[in-house]
Design an enzyme around this catalytic site. Structure first.
Site, PDB file in Angstrom:
ATOM      1  N   ASP A 240      12.520 -44.171   1.778  1.00  0.00           N
ATOM      2  CA  ASP A 240      11.262 -44.883   1.565  1.00  0.00           C
ATOM      3  C   ASP A 240      10.074 -43.978   1.843  1.00  0.00           C
ATOM      4  O   ASP A 240       9.717 -43.730   2.994  1.00  0.00           O
ATOM      5  CB  ASP A 240      11.206 -46.124   2.466  1.00  0.00           C
ATOM      6  CG  ASP A 240       9.948 -46.946   2.234  1.00  0.00           C
ATOM      7  OD1 ASP A 240       9.390 -46.870   1.126  1.00  0.00           O
ATOM      8  OD2 ASP A 240       9.527 -47.657   3.156  1.00  0.00           O
TER       9      ASP A 240
ATOM     10  N   ASP B 122       4.204 -45.417  -4.815  1.00  0.00           N
ATOM     11  CA  ASP B 122       5.219 -45.809  -3.834  1.00  0.00           C
ATOM     12  C   ASP B 122       6.579 -46.025  -4.474  1.00  0.00           C
ATOM     13  O   ASP B 122       6.691 -46.720  -5.487  1.00  0.00           O
ATOM     14  CB  ASP B 122       4.760 -47.093  -3.142  1.00  0.00           C
ATOM     15  CG  ASP B 122       5.773 -47.600  -2.150  1.00  0.00           C
ATOM     16  OD1 ASP B 122       6.192 -46.816  -1.285  1.00  0.00           O
ATOM     17  OD2 ASP B 122       6.157 -48.768  -2.238  1.00  0.00           O
TER      18      ASP B 122
END
Length: 506
Positions: free
Chosen positions: A333, A105
């Site tokens: 993101d 991530d």
């Protein structure tokens, strides 16, 4: 006019993560690779409600960090909770090595896995396809070492925010999220096993030593089997990430990239280091002094129509973030599924999109939560491209096939969601970043991107040999026959120690 599509989407799905490594890595040369998968097996593997629920849990942890006065600016605890990650991979840890599934991530910093001390305090199983959970046992690894409170890693600002360390004790951490999810443990250092690209579509094995969290207690979504994995690898700008550790030691280039394909079963390419092909078409400076990857929005267009950007901050310069209060900020993101817009932008953008096709027949789906429409033609031919222009005239195009979802209910829904108002920034998630190679260059402090067919290969630079190697999912998966279906690949390009001497001396 730029092309509307990104090429043939048939063929293997792949995600490659590339990282250049030198001093901290032991017995390493060339580059490293390991496989990764999409949590929902692509955009067709979940309903719109499930995607939005995932995003809500994820965004809640950002808000919690702010409410708890944990400094997201300049390295806060922007950690990952298990239910909030979108892509995950398998890697080996310890000596002898055991396999662990961890989330990858760009919006979080720590690298951690659940440990044997956790017992019933950690998830025992996962409902994610092919994922088997394993607890890390440091006592069974001959290369494992406990990190003490006096270690430089433990005295870094972001770790001090989440630790109540005392002299001569283990360096511990305690995390709490908005929905009362909690995670705690202590830090260890051990070998992490990777594959490395040793030629075109060829790999071999190597390892590197990294500090990571050993989780001893999880609760809430962290303990829920629906999205449970064994841990997390974070890639934000904080100095505690795996990448930052290696870069600070002069072992890696401080840059990474991803090329994500959220169609079908999901997958793509994630890279740390130099991506040779495709070439970057656009770059825009990262807003300074923040852990998140933010860029300044200068223009938004729906088709040929410009959207008026709201201004309300009075033009005051925020010296901490380096941005003007009148500026619109977009957060890249990879762990968010959809895209989120402040109310003042959401309404005009959605209105312009739907106005291009008057006479649409609308219907409610998901128990009336969403208003969607019936459509039987090619959406790319009738709906407009949404174009974001950032500093340096860098344009990111979001195509109709990216932002429109063909639901199981036989209706098309758009993925432009209205933010709650608590976060005034735009959040550009997987919906807008898929089928683009996105580069996070922390050396030059810029984001870059180019449209690319992410089910195909990319070329990465091996600084040790000076060669460029092609990497593709099919070859990576076949080199890991013991594992289940693995759709994303993580590649680390390793820099030879000799080649890094110049970097260290600068």
């Amino acid at each position: 006019m730029e092309p509307r599509g990104i090429g043939d989407r048939s063929g293997g799905l792949l995600v490659v993560v590339v990282v250049l490594v030198s001093a901290m890595v032991v017995n390493v040369s060339g580059n490293l690779v390991f496989p990764v998968s999409h949590k929902f097996n692509g955009r067709e593997g979940a309903s719109l409600s499930e995607l939005k629920a995932h995003d809500h849990r994820r965004h809640a942890r950002f808000l919690r960090a702010t409410q708890n006065a944990v400094d997201i600016v300049l390295g806060g605890d922007d950690q990952m909770i298990s239910g909030a990650g979108l892509y995950f991979t398998k890697l080996g840890i310890g000596n002898p090595s055991h396999d662990y599934y961890v989330q990858v991530d760009s919006g979080s910093n720590l690298f951690w896995v659940s440990c044997t001390e956790c017992g019933k305090g950690c998830p025992a199983r996962s409902e994610l396809n092919g994922v088997k959970l394993t607890l890390y046992d440091r006592n069974s690894s001959s290369t494992s070492k406990v990190v003490s409170c006096g270690d430089n890693f433990c005295t870094s600002p972001s770790i001090k925010e989440i630790s109540d360390c005392k002299p001569n004790e283990k360096c511990n951490y305690h995390l709490e999220y908005v929905d009362k999810d909690k995670s705690s443990g202590y830090f260890v250092k051990d070998d992490v096993q990777f594959q490395k690209a040793s030629g075109n579509f060829q790999t071999s094995s190597t390892s590197g030593s990294v500090i990571f969290g050993c989780g001893t207690q999880q609760s809430g979504w962290l303990n829920d089997p629906k999205g449970a994995v064994s841990g997390v690898i974070g890639f934000d700008q904080d100095n505690t990430t795996m990448l930052s550790q290696l870069a600070a030691a002069g072992k890696v280039r401080n840059k990474f990239a991803h090329c994500l394909d959220n169609t079908k079963q999901g997958g793509g390419i994630w890279a740390i280091g130099e991506v040779v092909e495709p070439k970057m078409k656009y770059t825009s400076p990262i807003v300074p002094n923040q852990s998140r990857y933010n860029v300044v929005v200068e223009k938004i267009e729906v088709g040929s129509d410009a959207i008026e950007l709201p201004t309300s901050g009075g033009g005051v310069l925020d010296e901490t973030s380096g941005s003007n209060s009148d500026q619109i900020i977009a957060f890249f993101d990879s762990g968010t599924t959809l895209a989120y817009l402040p109310p003042k932008l959401h309404e005009p953008i959605v209105k312009k999109i739907l106005a291009t096709n008057l006479g649409l027949k609308f219907k409610k789906i998901d128990d009336g939560k969403y208003t969607c429409f019936e459509y039987s033609k090619n959406v790319d031919e009738k709906f407009p491209i949404v174009k974001f222009t950032f500093k340096n005239s860098a344009s990111l195009w979001v195509y109709p096939h990216d932002y429109l979802y063909d639901t199981k209910e036989g209706a098309w829904c758009h993925g432009w969601m209205k933010s709650t108002g608590e976060d005034p920034d735009i959040i550009l998630g997987d919906m807008t970043l898929s089928n683009k190679l996105v580069v996070y260059d922390l050396e030059k402090k810029v984001l870059g991107w180019a449209d690319h067919n992410c089910s195909s290969s990319i070329k990465v630079k091996d600084d040790q040999s000076g060669s460029d190697y092609s990497v593709q999912y099919h070859n990576l998966a076949s080199s890991d026959a013991s594992g289940p279906r693995l759709l994303m690949s993580f590649v680390l390009l390793v820099t030879a120690a000799a080649a890094m001497l110049q970097m260290i001396s600068i």
